[in-house]
Design an enzyme around this catalytic site. Structure first.
Site, mmCIF file in Angstrom:
data_model
loop_
_atom_site.group_PDB
_atom_site.id
_atom_site.type_symbol
_atom_site.label_atom_id
_atom_site.label_comp_id
_atom_site.label_asym_id
_atom_site.label_seq_id
_atom_site.Cartn_x
_atom_site.Cartn_y
_atom_site.Cartn_z
ATOM 1 N N HIS A 123 35.682 28.169 61.998
ATOM 2 C CA HIS A 123 34.728 28.352 60.665
ATOM 3 C C HIS A 123 35.469 29.364 59.844
ATOM 4 O O HIS A 123 36.209 30.268 60.069
ATOM 5 C CB HIS A 123 33.453 28.784 61.311
ATOM 6 C CG HIS A 123 32.378 28.933 60.469
ATOM 7 N ND1 HIS A 123 32.206 29.620 59.322
ATOM 8 C CD2 HIS A 123 31.287 27.756 60.342
ATOM 9 C CE1 HIS A 123 30.882 29.394 58.898
ATOM 10 N NE2 HIS A 123 30.549 28.103 59.366
ATOM 11 N N ASP A 200 34.497 34.110 68.350
ATOM 12 C CA ASP A 200 33.227 33.507 67.534
ATOM 13 C C ASP A 200 32.320 32.692 68.312
ATOM 14 O O ASP A 200 32.466 31.586 68.577
ATOM 15 C CB ASP A 200 33.655 33.028 66.318
ATOM 16 C CG ASP A 200 32.657 32.385 65.455
ATOM 17 O OD1 ASP A 200 31.407 32.598 65.735
ATOM 18 O OD2 ASP A 200 33.253 31.496 64.559
ATOM 19 N N GLN A 203 28.418 29.096 68.010
ATOM 20 C CA GLN A 203 27.698 27.798 68.415
ATOM 21 C C GLN A 203 27.630 27.566 70.082
ATOM 22 O O GLN A 203 27.186 26.786 70.415
ATOM 23 C CB GLN A 203 28.712 26.740 68.336
ATOM 24 C CG GLN A 203 28.876 26.497 66.724
ATOM 25 C CD GLN A 203 27.564 25.894 66.063
ATOM 26 O OE1 GLN A 203 26.799 25.624 66.893
ATOM 27 N NE2 GLN A 203 27.276 26.181 64.845
ATOM 28 N N LYS A 226 20.976 30.778 65.514
ATOM 29 C CA LYS A 226 21.188 29.581 66.075
ATOM 30 C C LYS A 226 20.806 29.430 67.514
ATOM 31 O O LYS A 226 21.404 28.377 68.405
ATOM 32 C CB LYS A 226 22.923 29.395 65.853
ATOM 33 C CG LYS A 226 23.276 29.310 64.517
ATOM 34 C CD LYS A 226 24.962 28.764 64.506
ATOM 35 C CE LYS A 226 25.570 29.252 63.129
ATOM 36 N NZ LYS A 226 25.373 28.147 62.368
ATOM 37 N N CYS A 364 32.081 24.186 56.679
ATOM 38 C CA CYS A 364 32.806 25.562 56.343
ATOM 39 C C CYS A 364 34.135 25.556 57.144
ATOM 40 O O CYS A 364 34.429 26.693 57.943
ATOM 41 C CB CYS A 364 32.098 26.539 56.962
ATOM 42 S SG CYS A 364 30.441 26.872 55.851
HETATM 43 N N1 PMP Z 1 31.088 30.639 63.191
HETATM 44 C C1 PMP Z 1 30.700 29.213 63.591
HETATM 45 C C2 PMP Z 1 31.559 28.505 64.540
HETATM 46 C C3 PMP Z 1 29.509 28.742 63.143
HETATM 47 O O1 PMP Z 1 29.330 27.535 63.293
HETATM 48 C C4 PMP Z 1 28.758 29.633 62.092
HETATM 49 C C5 PMP Z 1 27.629 29.202 61.457
HETATM 50 N N2 PMP Z 1 27.734 27.741 60.925
HETATM 51 C C6 PMP Z 1 29.318 30.695 61.952
HETATM 52 C C7 PMP Z 1 30.523 31.485 62.475
HETATM 53 C C8 PMP Z 1 28.730 31.776 60.896
HETATM 54 O O2 PMP Z 1 27.419 32.128 61.408
HETATM 55 P P1 PMP Z 1 26.181 32.873 60.540
HETATM 56 O O3 PMP Z 1 25.923 32.117 59.229
HETATM 57 O O4 PMP Z 1 24.908 32.797 61.155
HETATM 58 O O5 PMP Z 1 26.699 34.084 60.185
#
Ligand code: PMP
Length: 405
Positions: A123, A200, A203, A226, A364
């Protein structure tokens, strides 16, 4: 579907809403999950009864707020199986945690021509902070490729590791393909070359049991919103030896012990990484969300969601004009797909008109989409509150999209 999951649906008030005159089908939990009543109530109770600031008030409300905040930290410690609660730092979310780590590790441990290794599944939140850190320090960013299924190519990743590798930062679960990365194997390979490992976990923890000691990683970050909690808070777990070596990159109140005009010494763990007033109400909401998940059982949740994901792939595969994107060997959270001849954003809009909420676009992960030559995908993602009829409604709406395409 087991009885507890049938009953759980009733705990999510938003599922009683109608969208575009249809009962809502929510298949966008990878973007943000729904909050159950016990979480909403717990936040309301805290705001109504304990609005003191933490770790600085001399009055009872402040003490109670501090107690509740530290109890939330202990809940998070248990959930991730961290050895001690002082290894859990409250951050604003996964993005904040990853930025904090890229800044601190960059400042403290990255030098010219050192290397940071990430994967093609990342991401933007686990890409851009490392790009910036590498730029600041004159280091190089290396990107491990995928195989044709959307799994990480572990041999190729291994080949990228070497004596210059300082950091290996990978996602636990891909938000595009749902790939579950073999974190333990990646961590072992990274440690063999002396690199620090960052996972990270945005998910993962709403979908499978996470045990940071079993994973063996040095850092793990995730977001409350999440995993059934509120926005504005997340967790950053760190191995003690690393947390103690990490320079605090955010400074101010709360994180200091002695301050003079010219110098400051920093508080003990974890407070030295929590400058300013932390997200107290949010942390308490997150703890309620964790209690809720644990009451249902993470293994049962994983089984329930795996069954739904398999059903989703099976149903979408049966649609002539639909291509499922990514066939990872182990999947959690999401299924990506495209409808032949139709832009993913148009499919997303059509599904919305049928009351089906999904995400469509780059997710993203623009460099990955560019590599695949895609304009994006449509992404259905599940939560514990979904059932097979939600997937049937998705497929019904996709069939309609196919007619338009
Ligand atoms: N890493 C991954 C794999 C994600 O799916 C996301 C959220 N879409 C993020 C990081 C970022 O998370 P946040 O927007 O809650 O900071």
């Amino acid at each position: 579907m087991s009885n507890s999951f049938v009953q759980a649906r009733g705990d999510f008030p938003i599922l009683r809403r109608r969208i575009n005159d249809r009962p809502l089908v929510y298949l966008d939990s990878a973007a943000t999950s729904l909050m159950p009543t016990p979480v909403i109530d717990q936040i309301g109770r805290f705001c109504a009864q304990q609005p003191g600031n933490v770790h600085r008030s001399t009055h009872l409300l402040g003490e109670q707020a501090s107690g509740a905040f530290e109890a939330a930290r202990a809940t998070a410690q248990r959930f991730l199986n961290a050895p001690h609660s002082d290894q859990i730092v409250f951050v604003r979310g996964a993005t904040h945690g990853l930025n904090l780590l890229a800044r601190a590790l960059g400042e403290g441990f990255l030098g010219e021509d050192d290397e940071v290794v990430i994967s093609s599944l990342e991401h933007h939140a686990n890409l851009i902070p490392w790009q910036q850190a590498c730029r600041r320090r004159g280091a190089k960013l290396r990107v491990a490729p995928l195989d044709e299924r959307g799994d990480l190519d572990l041999d190729a990743l291994d080949a990228l590791l070497g004596p210059r590798t300082r950091v290996v930062a990978v996602t636990h679960v891909s938000n595009v393909f749902g790939t579950i990365n073999p974190i333990r194997a990646i961590v072992d390979a990274a440690h063999a070359v002396g690199a620090v490992t960052v996972v990270d976990g945005a998910q993962a923890p709403a979908h499978l049991p996470v045990d940071v000691q079993q994973l063996g990683c040095d850092f793990y970050v995730c977001s409350s919103h999440k995993l059934l909690g509120p926005t504005g808070v997340g967790l950053m777990y760190g191995r003690r030896a690393w947390l103690e070596r990490l320079p605090p990159v955010e400074t101010g109140g709360e994180m200091v012990s002695e301050v003079s005009w010219q110098e400051a010494s920093f508080s003990a763990l974890p407070h030295r990484f929590e400058a300013g007033t932390p997200p107290v109400a949010q942390a308490i909401g997150l703890a309620a969300a964790i209690d809720y998940l644990e009451a249902l059982g993470m293994q049962a949740i994983e089984r329930h969601q795996n069954e739904l994901l398999e059903y989703t792939v099976e149903r979408l595969d049966a649609c002539d004009r639909v291509e499922v994107i990514g066939r990872p060997r182990r999947r959690a959270s999401v299924v990506s797909f495209n409808v032949e001849g139709m832009h993913p954003l148009d499919v997303g809009a059509l599904l919305d008109s049928q009351g089906v909420a999904v995400r469509a676009g780059y997710h993203c992960a623009q460099p990955l989409m560019n590599d695949l030559g895609l304009q994006g995908t449509v992404r259905a993602s599940v939560g514990l509150y979904n059932n097979r009829s939600d997937i049937d409604r998705l497929v019904e709406a996709v069939d309609l999209a196919c007619e338009f395409a």
